[in-house]
Design a protein around this motif. Structure first.
Motif, PDB file in Angstrom:
ATOM      1  N   GLN A   1       1.062  -1.009   0.011  1.00 30.09           N
ATOM      2  CA  GLN A   1       0.264  -0.206  -0.098  1.00 30.09           C
ATOM      3  C   GLN A   1       1.057   1.390   0.279  1.00 30.09           C
ATOM      4  OE1 GLN A   1      -3.321  -0.365  -0.295  1.00 30.09           O
ATOM      5  NE2 GLN A   1      -2.793  -2.686  -0.037  1.00 30.09           N
TER       6      GLN A   1
ATOM      7  N   GLU B   1      -9.932  -6.205   1.223  1.00 25.59           N
ATOM      8  CA  GLU B   1     -11.279  -6.491   1.052  1.00 25.59           C
ATOM      9  C   GLU B   1     -11.801  -7.979   0.474  1.00 25.59           C
ATOM     10  OE1 GLU B   1     -15.533  -5.708   3.741  1.00 25.59           O
ATOM     11  OE2 GLU B   1     -14.435  -4.593   2.913  1.00 25.59           O
TER      12      GLU B   1
ATOM     13  N   GLN C   1      -7.348   5.032   5.628  1.00 25.70           N
ATOM     14  CA  GLN C   1      -7.126   5.072   3.891  1.00 25.70           C
ATOM     15  C   GLN C   1      -6.674   4.249   3.054  1.00 25.70           C
ATOM     16  OE1 GLN C   1      -4.134   8.312   4.670  1.00 25.70           O
ATOM     17  NE2 GLN C   1      -2.778   7.515   2.116  1.00 25.70           N
ATOM     18  N   HIS C   2      -5.934   3.467   3.758  1.00 24.07           N
ATOM     19  CA  HIS C   2      -5.517   2.451   2.465  1.00 24.07           C
ATOM     20  C   HIS C   2      -6.256   1.051   2.838  1.00 24.07           C
ATOM     21  CE1 HIS C   2      -1.688   4.302   2.253  1.00 24.07           C
ATOM     22  NE2 HIS C   2      -1.594   4.016   3.341  1.00 24.07           N
ATOM     23  N   TRP C   3      -7.587   1.214   3.444  1.00 25.96           N
ATOM     24  CA  TRP C   3      -8.643  -0.204   2.965  1.00 25.96           C
ATOM     25  C   TRP C   3      -8.892  -0.209   1.515  1.00 25.96           C
ATOM     26  CZ3 TRP C   3      -8.418  -4.442   5.884  1.00 25.96           C
ATOM     27  CH2 TRP C   3      -9.024  -5.239   5.422  1.00 25.96           C
ATOM     28  N   SER C   4      -9.333  -1.115   1.285  1.00 28.36           N
ATOM     29  CA  SER C   4      -9.596  -1.051  -0.352  1.00 28.36           C
ATOM     30  C   SER C   4     -11.056  -2.329  -0.492  1.00 28.36           C
ATOM     31  CB  SER C   4      -8.952  -0.719  -1.713  1.00 28.36           C
ATOM     32  OG  SER C   4      -8.024  -1.669  -1.457  1.00 28.36           O
ATOM     33  N   ASN C   5     -11.792  -2.541  -1.691  1.00 29.02           N
ATOM     34  CA  ASN C   5     -12.314  -3.670  -2.014  1.00 29.02           C
ATOM     35  C   ASN C   5     -11.677  -4.457  -2.641  1.00 29.02           C
ATOM     36  OD1 ASN C   5     -15.136  -2.153  -1.788  1.00 29.02           O
ATOM     37  ND2 ASN C   5     -15.154  -1.602  -4.062  1.00 29.02           N
TER      38      ASN C   5
END
Length: 159
Positions: free
Chosen positions: A41, A103, A96-100
Motif C-alpha cells: 500500500q 477486502e 485510508q489504505h483499506w479498499s475493495n
C-alpha cells in the motif's frame, strides 16, 4: 553498469514503477522460510515507508528487520530494499489504505481482529533500472555485445 549513489532520477523511476506494480517479496531477516509476495500500500506523501495488510499469524507479522525484493511488471526496475517491519496502529492510515481489493483478501472486513497492518520503514535500497532503448534491444536479440552502461542505471541508498 556502474553503481552510484541514489539520485532523484533513479528514486523517481523506482517509485513510479513500483506504484504501477506494487508487489514485493518480503522476508524477515534471518528467517528460515522463503520470502512471500505481498501487495504494498503506497502513499505519495510518505517518505521511505510502505504498508501491508496481513493476518496476525502471517510469517512476517511478528515484524523486525526485513528485506523486500521488487521486480516491476515491465521488468524495467529491480530493487532490493531493507528496513524494519512494525505494526501500524494509526486507524486513519488503516482506513485510508483499506479498499475493495484488500477486502477481497480479508472478507470479514477491517474490524476483523485477526487482520493487522504492517508498516515497512525502509532504511536502504539498491535499485537497477533497465532502459535499453531500441539500439540495446536490437543488440540483445542479435547477440551483439551490450556495454553495461547501455543497460540502465544501478544505484544504492535510501529510496
Amino acid at each position: 553498469m556502474e553503481t552510484k549513489s541514489m539520485d532523484s532520477d533513479v528514486r523517481e523511476t523506482f517509485w513510479k514503477a513500483f506504484a504501477a506494480s506494487p508487489f514485493i517479496m518480503m522476508q524477515l531477516e534471518g528467517a528460515r522460510h522463503h520470502a512471500e509476495p505481498m501487495t504494498a500500500q503506497l502513499d505519495k506523501s510518505a517518505h521511505h515507508a510502505i504498508w501491508f495488510f496481513c493476518k496476525r499469524d502471517n510469517r512476517i507479522a511478528s515484524g523486525g528487520k526485513a528485506v523486500g525484493q521488487v521486480m516491476t511488471k515491465g521488468h524495467d526496475v529491480f530493487a532490493c530494499i531493507d528496513g524494519t517491519l512494525v505494526e501500524e496502529t494509526d486507524a486513519g492510515l488503516r482506513n485510508q489504505h483499506w479498499s475493495n481489493a484488500v477486502e477481497a483478501w480479508f472478507p470479514d472486513g477491517k474490524s476483523d481482529p485477526s487482520v493487522m497492518m504492517l508498516r515497512f520503514d525502509i532504511a536502504d535500497g539498491e535499485v537497477w533500472t533497465s532502459d535499453m532503448g531500441l539500439k540495446g534491444a536490437y543488440k540483445l536479440v542479435s547477440g551483439k555485445k551490450i556495454h553495461p552502461d547501455e543497460a540502465g542505471e544501478h544505484a544504492v541508498g535510501p529510496v
